[in-house]
Write a protein that holds these residues in place. Sequence first.
Motif, short mmCIF file in Angstrom:
data_model
loop_
_atom_site.label_atom_id
_atom_site.label_comp_id
_atom_site.label_asym_id
_atom_site.label_seq_id
_atom_site.Cartn_x
_atom_site.Cartn_y
_atom_site.Cartn_z
N UNK A 150 0.84 -1.21 0.00
CA UNK A 150 0.00 0.00 0.00
C UNK A 150 0.87 1.25 0.00
N UNK A 151 1.96 1.22 0.77
CA UNK A 151 2.87 2.37 0.79
C UNK A 151 3.46 2.63 -0.60
N UNK A 152 3.79 1.56 -1.32
CA UNK A 152 4.33 1.72 -2.68
C UNK A 152 3.29 2.39 -3.58
N UNK A 153 2.04 1.96 -3.46
CA UNK A 153 0.96 2.54 -4.26
C UNK A 153 0.78 4.02 -3.92
N UNK A 154 0.84 4.33 -2.62
CA UNK A 154 0.70 5.72 -2.18
C UNK A 154 1.81 6.58 -2.76
N UNK A 155 3.05 6.07 -2.72
CA UNK A 155 4.18 6.85 -3.26
C UNK A 155 4.04 7.06 -4.76
N UNK A 156 3.41 6.10 -5.44
CA UNK A 156 3.24 6.22 -6.90
C UNK A 156 2.17 7.26 -7.24
N UNK A 157 1.06 7.22 -6.53
CA UNK A 157 -0.06 8.12 -6.86
C UNK A 157 0.04 9.47 -6.15
N UNK A 158 0.82 9.54 -5.07
CA UNK A 158 1.02 10.83 -4.40
C UNK A 158 2.53 11.08 -4.31
N UNK A 159 3.14 11.43 -5.43
CA UNK A 159 4.61 11.57 -5.47
C UNK A 159 5.12 12.88 -4.87
N UNK A 160 4.65 13.17 -3.67
CA UNK A 160 5.11 14.37 -2.97
C UNK A 160 6.33 14.03 -2.12
N UNK A 161 7.28 14.91 -2.10
CA UNK A 161 8.55 14.68 -1.40
C UNK A 161 8.34 14.31 0.06
N UNK A 162 7.46 15.01 0.75
CA UNK A 162 7.26 14.77 2.17
C UNK A 162 6.66 13.38 2.42
N UNK A 163 5.78 12.93 1.54
CA UNK A 163 5.18 11.60 1.65
C UNK A 163 6.23 10.51 1.40
N UNK A 164 6.95 10.65 0.31
CA UNK A 164 7.96 9.66 -0.07
C UNK A 164 9.05 9.56 0.99
N UNK A 165 9.54 10.70 1.45
CA UNK A 165 10.60 10.70 2.46
C UNK A 165 10.14 10.04 3.76
N UNK A 166 8.91 10.33 4.15
CA UNK A 166 8.39 9.76 5.40
C UNK A 166 8.26 8.25 5.30
#
Length: 204
Positions: A150-166
């Motif tokens: 699910x985290x991988x999917x979130x990083x793909x669809x919400x490619x915001x730096x703060x989300x990915x870094x967290x």
Amino acid sequence: MKKKFIENGYHFIARYQECDQVKTIRIKYGLEAFYNLLTKAIFLLFVTICCGLLKEYLLLCIIYSLTRRYTYGLHARSTVICWITTIPIYLGGCFFIRFASIPIQVIFVIWICAFLSFLLWAPADTPSTPLIRSEVRKKQKIKACLTCIIFLIVMYFIPQKIIINTICYALVVQSISINPITYWLTNTPYQNYKTYLKNHGLNG
């Protein structure tokens, strides 16, 4: 302060349910854990507000809690050690989330390593909370791997730096927390359910 909180909390609970010796120990242990969590959370909340990192701190709390919920992992043996390790992890994590720039190749490497770690070692129990039921361990492993996906999917669809870094930071920290090498380095027993089952003549 902590002793008073634990005793008052225990007496309140004991009013509404009978508590034998084992249950009393569990309740007090839970109250102590809650007190430590609450005090650290308040302290870090104050520090991150002062540093202008409140958004990063709140996001890290949410993501890391979701990551650790099914993977479990190492716990500090004392309150002092818990403070010494937790504060740098969270505060350092907030600065990492704010300023780090992770190449996409590294993001995928982190995710793959985390997924393999969850697949191999989650859930990682502790001496105080051995996961003695095999069906529970299997369910937690599946949930841990699904959370990672699910985290991988979130990083793909919400490619915001703060989300990915967290997400990347939480995955790295938790992968280290459940790694058998980390248990060995900290002289903490690993796969504690096996010891429990052996001592009690049970099969898990």
